[in-house]
Design a protein around this motif. Structure first.
Motif, PDB file in Angstrom:
ATOM      1  N   ASP A   1       0.907  -1.261  -0.175  1.00 39.52           N
ATOM      2  CA  ASP A   1      -0.059  -0.023  -0.227  1.00 39.52           C
ATOM      3  C   ASP A   1       0.946   1.361  -0.047  1.00 39.52           C
ATOM      4  O   ASP A   1       1.974   1.129   0.530  1.00 39.52           O
ATOM      5  N   SER A   2       0.273   2.269  -0.609  1.00 37.29           N
ATOM      6  CA  SER A   2       0.875   3.741  -0.543  1.00 37.29           C
ATOM      7  C   SER A   2       0.189   4.761  -0.367  1.00 37.29           C
ATOM      8  O   SER A   2      -1.083   4.466  -0.804  1.00 37.29           O
ATOM      9  N   MET A   3       0.660   5.882  -0.021  1.00 35.25           N
ATOM     10  CA  MET A   3      -0.345   7.110   0.031  1.00 35.25           C
ATOM     11  C   MET A   3       0.663   8.481  -0.044  1.00 35.25           C
ATOM     12  O   MET A   3       1.664   8.241  -0.007  1.00 35.25           O
ATOM     13  N   VAL A   4      -0.077   9.447  -0.362  1.00 39.72           N
ATOM     14  CA  VAL A   4       0.472  10.705  -0.474  1.00 39.72           C
ATOM     15  C   VAL A   4      -0.324  11.422   0.829  1.00 39.72           C
ATOM     16  O   VAL A   4      -1.295  11.591   0.825  1.00 39.72           O
ATOM     17  N   ILE A   5       0.584  12.162   1.821  1.00 39.66           N
ATOM     18  CA  ILE A   5       0.294  13.145   2.690  1.00 39.66           C
ATOM     19  C   ILE A   5       0.601  14.333   2.357  1.00 39.66           C
ATOM     20  O   ILE A   5       1.547  14.988   2.155  1.00 39.66           O
ATOM     21  N   PRO A   6      -0.636  15.273   2.447  1.00 39.14           N
ATOM     22  CA  PRO A   6      -0.444  16.861   2.096  1.00 39.14           C
ATOM     23  C   PRO A   6       0.364  17.581   3.052  1.00 39.14           C
ATOM     24  O   PRO A   6       0.445  17.029   4.019  1.00 39.14           O
ATOM     25  N   LYS A   7       1.364  18.371   2.735  1.00 42.48           N
ATOM     26  CA  LYS A   7       1.904  19.309   3.782  1.00 42.48           C
ATOM     27  C   LYS A   7       0.651  19.672   4.815  1.00 42.48           C
ATOM     28  O   LYS A   7      -0.171  19.980   4.524  1.00 42.48           O
ATOM     29  N   MET A   8       1.223  19.853   6.116  1.00 44.79           N
ATOM     30  CA  MET A   8       0.765  20.314   7.118  1.00 44.79           C
ATOM     31  C   MET A   8      -0.652  19.467   7.622  1.00 44.79           C
ATOM     32  O   MET A   8      -1.425  19.889   8.528  1.00 44.79           O
ATOM     33  N   VAL A   9      -0.819  18.268   6.883  1.00 42.62           N
ATOM     34  CA  VAL A   9      -1.912  17.526   7.380  1.00 42.62           C
ATOM     35  C   VAL A   9      -1.551  16.784   8.730  1.00 42.62           C
ATOM     36  O   VAL A   9      -0.334  16.066   8.553  1.00 42.62           O
ATOM     37  N   MET A  10      -2.179  16.496   9.651  1.00 48.47           N
ATOM     38  CA  MET A  10      -1.827  15.701  10.759  1.00 48.47           C
ATOM     39  C   MET A  10      -1.964  14.227  10.602  1.00 48.47           C
ATOM     40  O   MET A  10      -3.017  13.870   9.891  1.00 48.47           O
ATOM     41  N   HIS A  11      -0.951  13.632  10.939  1.00 51.50           N
ATOM     42  CA  HIS A  11      -0.955  12.105  10.729  1.00 51.50           C
ATOM     43  C   HIS A  11      -0.148  11.492  11.526  1.00 51.50           C
ATOM     44  O   HIS A  11       0.568  12.119  12.299  1.00 51.50           O
ATOM     45  N   GLY A  12      -0.171  10.079  11.834  1.00 52.58           N
ATOM     46  CA  GLY A  12       0.564   9.128  12.787  1.00 52.58           C
ATOM     47  C   GLY A  12      -0.029   7.763  12.499  1.00 52.58           C
ATOM     48  O   GLY A  12      -0.929   7.548  11.673  1.00 52.58           O
ATOM     49  N   CYS A  13       0.659   6.768  13.073  1.00 52.05           N
ATOM     50  CA  CYS A  13       0.369   5.640  12.987  1.00 52.05           C
ATOM     51  C   CYS A  13       0.621   4.573  14.192  1.00 52.05           C
ATOM     52  O   CYS A  13       1.520   5.104  14.972  1.00 52.05           O
ATOM     53  N   THR A  14       0.047   3.647  14.255  1.00 50.22           N
ATOM     54  CA  THR A  14       0.426   2.490  15.086  1.00 50.22           C
ATOM     55  C   THR A  14       0.649   1.115  14.382  1.00 50.22           C
ATOM     56  O   THR A  14       0.027   0.948  13.621  1.00 50.22           O
ATOM     57  N   ALA A  15       1.687   0.659  14.902  1.00 49.60           N
ATOM     58  CA  ALA A  15       2.264  -0.760  14.219  1.00 49.60           C
ATOM     59  C   ALA A  15       1.389  -1.720  14.838  1.00 49.60           C
ATOM     60  O   ALA A  15       1.560  -2.344  15.803  1.00 49.60           O
ATOM     61  N   LEU A  16       0.519  -2.530  13.962  1.00 50.10           N
ATOM     62  CA  LEU A  16      -0.190  -3.706  14.169  1.00 50.10           C
ATOM     63  C   LEU A  16       0.390  -5.024  14.160  1.00 50.10           C
ATOM     64  O   LEU A  16       0.055  -5.955  14.714  1.00 50.10           O
TER      65      LEU A  16
END
Length: 105
Positions: A73-88
């Motif tokens: 999977d892949s994605m693009v995150i625009p500038k200044m958008v809040m983001h984060g992740c948790t490893a399942l």
């Protein structure tokens, strides 16, 4: 190319680390490795980010939306958008940033 921290793992949190693979003023490639349960804290930055899941599964949040991503999977995150992740699962992400993240050097 900046050589100072290229190829060196940097701990970014419990069970999480990053390694700059290559960089130029307009682009940077970084590997992020996560143990199962590790968290990439919510944040934003003035860079456009491309993320590719090399391995593992992640619960990823962008703004107020949370979704699961896995290998390929892949994605693009625009500038200044809040983001984060948790490893399942334990895994790694390959991220590109434009322009380069000078704070990583």
């Amino acid at each position: 190319m900046t050589e100072s921290k290229i190829g060196q793992w940097v701990v970014i949190g419990e069970g999480a680390r990053r390694k700059v693979l290559s960089d130029a003023p307009d682009l940077m490639i970084v590997e992020f490795a996560f143990d199962k349960g590790a968290v990439g804290a919510m944040h934003n930055h003035p860079h456009i980010q491309g993320t590719y899941v090399a391995s593992g599964r992640f619960a990823f949040t962008m703004d107020d939306e949370t979704f699961e991503i896995g290998p390929g999977d892949s994605m693009v995150i625009p500038k200044m958008v809040m983001h984060g992740c948790t490893a399942l699962e334990s895994g790694s992400l390959i991220d590109s940033f434009t322009p380069r993240r000078d704070d990583f050097l």
